[in-house]
Design a protein around this motif. Structure first.
Motif, PDB file in Angstrom:
ATOM      1  N   ALA A   4     -12.138  29.313 -29.762  1.00  0.00           N
ATOM      2  CA  ALA A   4     -12.506  28.180 -30.607  1.00  0.00           C
ATOM      3  C   ALA A   4     -13.893  28.372 -31.215  1.00  0.00           C
ATOM      4  O   ALA A   4     -14.190  27.833 -32.264  1.00  0.00           O
ATOM      5  N   LEU A   5     -14.742  29.130 -30.558  1.00  0.00           N
ATOM      6  CA  LEU A   5     -16.097  29.341 -31.060  1.00  0.00           C
ATOM      7  C   LEU A   5     -16.228  30.607 -31.902  1.00  0.00           C
ATOM      8  O   LEU A   5     -17.283  30.866 -32.466  1.00  0.00           O
ATOM      9  N   THR A   6     -15.184  31.393 -31.974  1.00  0.00           N
ATOM     10  CA  THR A   6     -15.217  32.624 -32.748  1.00  0.00           C
ATOM     11  C   THR A   6     -15.145  32.284 -34.233  1.00  0.00           C
ATOM     12  O   THR A   6     -14.222  31.597 -34.667  1.00  0.00           O
ATOM     13  N   PRO A   7     -16.127  32.724 -35.037  1.00  0.00           N
ATOM     14  CA  PRO A   7     -16.082  32.401 -36.468  1.00  0.00           C
ATOM     15  C   PRO A   7     -14.936  33.147 -37.157  1.00  0.00           C
ATOM     16  O   PRO A   7     -14.576  34.258 -36.771  1.00  0.00           O
ATOM     17  N   ALA A   8     -14.382  32.507 -38.157  1.00  0.00           N
ATOM     18  CA  ALA A   8     -13.310  33.130 -38.944  1.00  0.00           C
ATOM     19  C   ALA A   8     -13.919  34.227 -39.809  1.00  0.00           C
ATOM     20  O   ALA A   8     -15.040  34.079 -40.305  1.00  0.00           O
ATOM     21  N   PRO A   9     -13.207  35.343 -39.973  1.00  0.00           N
ATOM     22  CA  PRO A   9     -13.737  36.403 -40.828  1.00  0.00           C
ATOM     23  C   PRO A   9     -13.808  35.934 -42.278  1.00  0.00           C
ATOM     24  O   PRO A   9     -12.986  35.158 -42.731  1.00  0.00           O
ATOM     25  N   GLU A  10     -14.826  36.411 -42.982  1.00  0.00           N
ATOM     26  CA  GLU A  10     -14.970  36.051 -44.395  1.00  0.00           C
ATOM     27  C   GLU A  10     -13.958  36.841 -45.211  1.00  0.00           C
ATOM     28  O   GLU A  10     -13.691  38.004 -44.925  1.00  0.00           O
ATOM     29  N   PRO A  11     -13.382  36.206 -46.247  1.00  0.00           N
ATOM     30  CA  PRO A  11     -12.403  36.921 -47.062  1.00  0.00           C
ATOM     31  C   PRO A  11     -13.063  38.028 -47.872  1.00  0.00           C
ATOM     32  O   PRO A  11     -14.213  37.903 -48.294  1.00  0.00           O
ATOM     33  N   ILE A  12     -12.338  39.083 -48.074  1.00  0.00           N
ATOM     34  CA  ILE A  12     -12.804  40.175 -48.926  1.00  0.00           C
ATOM     35  C   ILE A  12     -12.661  39.702 -50.366  1.00  0.00           C
ATOM     36  O   ILE A  12     -11.624  39.160 -50.735  1.00  0.00           O
ATOM     37  N   PRO A  13     -13.696  39.855 -51.219  1.00  0.00           N
ATOM     38  CA  PRO A  13     -13.633  39.323 -52.577  1.00  0.00           C
ATOM     39  C   PRO A  13     -12.403  39.776 -53.358  1.00  0.00           C
ATOM     40  O   PRO A  13     -11.790  38.992 -54.047  1.00  0.00           O
ATOM     41  N   ALA A  14     -12.015  41.032 -53.263  1.00  0.00           N
ATOM     42  CA  ALA A  14     -10.852  41.507 -54.015  1.00  0.00           C
ATOM     43  C   ALA A  14      -9.575  40.868 -53.505  1.00  0.00           C
ATOM     44  O   ALA A  14      -8.643  40.623 -54.260  1.00  0.00           O
ATOM     45  N   ALA A  15      -9.500  40.570 -52.213  1.00  0.00           N
ATOM     46  CA  ALA A  15      -8.305  39.957 -51.648  1.00  0.00           C
ATOM     47  C   ALA A  15      -8.228  38.479 -51.980  1.00  0.00           C
ATOM     48  O   ALA A  15      -7.182  37.874 -51.865  1.00  0.00           O
ATOM     49  N   ALA A  16      -9.334  37.876 -52.401  1.00  0.00           N
ATOM     50  CA  ALA A  16      -9.342  36.462 -52.721  1.00  0.00           C
ATOM     51  C   ALA A  16      -8.604  36.171 -54.023  1.00  0.00           C
ATOM     52  O   ALA A  16      -8.180  35.062 -54.267  1.00  0.00           O
ATOM     53  N   GLU A  17      -8.476  37.171 -54.879  1.00  0.00           N
ATOM     54  CA  GLU A  17      -7.763  36.978 -56.129  1.00  0.00           C
ATOM     55  C   GLU A  17      -6.285  36.767 -55.828  1.00  0.00           C
ATOM     56  O   GLU A  17      -5.683  37.495 -55.047  1.00  0.00           O
ATOM     57  N   THR A  18      -5.715  35.764 -56.436  1.00  0.00           N
ATOM     58  CA  THR A  18      -4.309  35.475 -56.188  1.00  0.00           C
ATOM     59  C   THR A  18      -3.440  36.254 -57.162  1.00  0.00           C
ATOM     60  O   THR A  18      -3.825  36.518 -58.289  1.00  0.00           O
ATOM     61  N   THR A  19      -2.287  36.613 -56.703  1.00  0.00           N
ATOM     62  CA  THR A  19      -1.317  37.248 -57.576  1.00  0.00           C
ATOM     63  C   THR A  19      -0.248  36.230 -57.905  1.00  0.00           C
ATOM     64  O   THR A  19       0.006  35.299 -57.139  1.00  0.00           O
ATOM     65  N   ILE A  20       0.389  36.389 -59.031  1.00  0.00           N
ATOM     66  CA  ILE A  20       1.389  35.417 -59.443  1.00  0.00           C
ATOM     67  C   ILE A  20       2.744  35.747 -58.831  1.00  0.00           C
ATOM     68  O   ILE A  20       3.018  36.887 -58.465  1.00  0.00           O
ATOM     69  N   ASP A  21       3.588  34.730 -58.723  1.00  0.00           N
ATOM     70  CA  ASP A  21       4.930  34.892 -58.183  1.00  0.00           C
ATOM     71  C   ASP A  21       5.780  35.661 -59.201  1.00  0.00           C
ATOM     72  O   ASP A  21       5.909  35.248 -60.349  1.00  0.00           O
ATOM     73  N   LEU A  22       6.338  36.783 -58.793  1.00  0.00           N
ATOM     74  CA  LEU A  22       7.095  37.644 -59.699  1.00  0.00           C
ATOM     75  C   LEU A  22       8.603  37.504 -59.524  1.00  0.00           C
ATOM     76  O   LEU A  22       9.361  38.326 -60.037  1.00  0.00           O
ATOM     77  N   THR A  23       9.026  36.463 -58.848  1.00  0.00           N
ATOM     78  CA  THR A  23      10.456  36.227 -58.621  1.00  0.00           C
ATOM     79  C   THR A  23      11.179  36.043 -59.953  1.00  0.00           C
ATOM     80  O   THR A  23      10.729  35.300 -60.820  1.00  0.00           O
ATOM     81  N   GLY A  24      12.296  36.723 -60.122  1.00  0.00           N
ATOM     82  CA  GLY A  24      13.119  36.581 -61.312  1.00  0.00           C
ATOM     83  C   GLY A  24      12.733  37.473 -62.471  1.00  0.00           C
ATOM     84  O   GLY A  24      13.349  37.405 -63.528  1.00  0.00           O
TER      85      GLY A  24
END
Length: 127
Positions: A4-24
């Protein structure tokens, strides 16, 4: 060990970019979307219109390229695209059909313009 006291890892900036849903989408359309991502155009879904869907393209900074790719709503195929090479571009570049859109996107250079850039033109922008 108390996790519970362990801090969450910070996101990597490149991984923070979202990709769009390519279904269909067809495999060729997916390849074009990936090419747009590789060119730094940050594709996102726009509003559907009639029988088409639009992917909005918008690079970082005012001198980055922007535009859209129009896709058939039921077929998932690329129909056409329009790219404007920054706010000071003379005219938009247009392409019709999958191969022509791929050629158009291959001609886009990844923008190095930063948000808030105050340069009067892309030639004066930090490169």
């Amino acid at each position: 060990m108390n996790t519970a006291l362990t801090p969450a890892p910070e996101p990597i900036p490149a991984a923070a970019e979202t990709t769009i849903d390519l279904t269909g989408l067809t495999a060729h359309t997916v390849g074009i979307v990936r090419l747009a991502e590789a060119k730094g155009l940050r594709p996102t879904w726009g509003q559907p219109h009639g029988h088409t869907r639009r992917i909005t393209l918008n690079a970082v900074g005012p001198h980055g390229a922007f535009g859209s790719i129009v896709i058939g709503r039921t077929s998932g195929k690329v129909l056409r695209a329009e790219v404007i090479h920054g706010n000071d571009a003379k005219r938009p570049c247009r392409a019709k059909g999958t191969n022509a859109v791929r050629i158009l996107l291959n001609g886009v250079h990844r923008s190095t313009c930063q948000p808030g850039c105050a340069a009067p033109s892309s030639a004066d922008c930090r490169r």
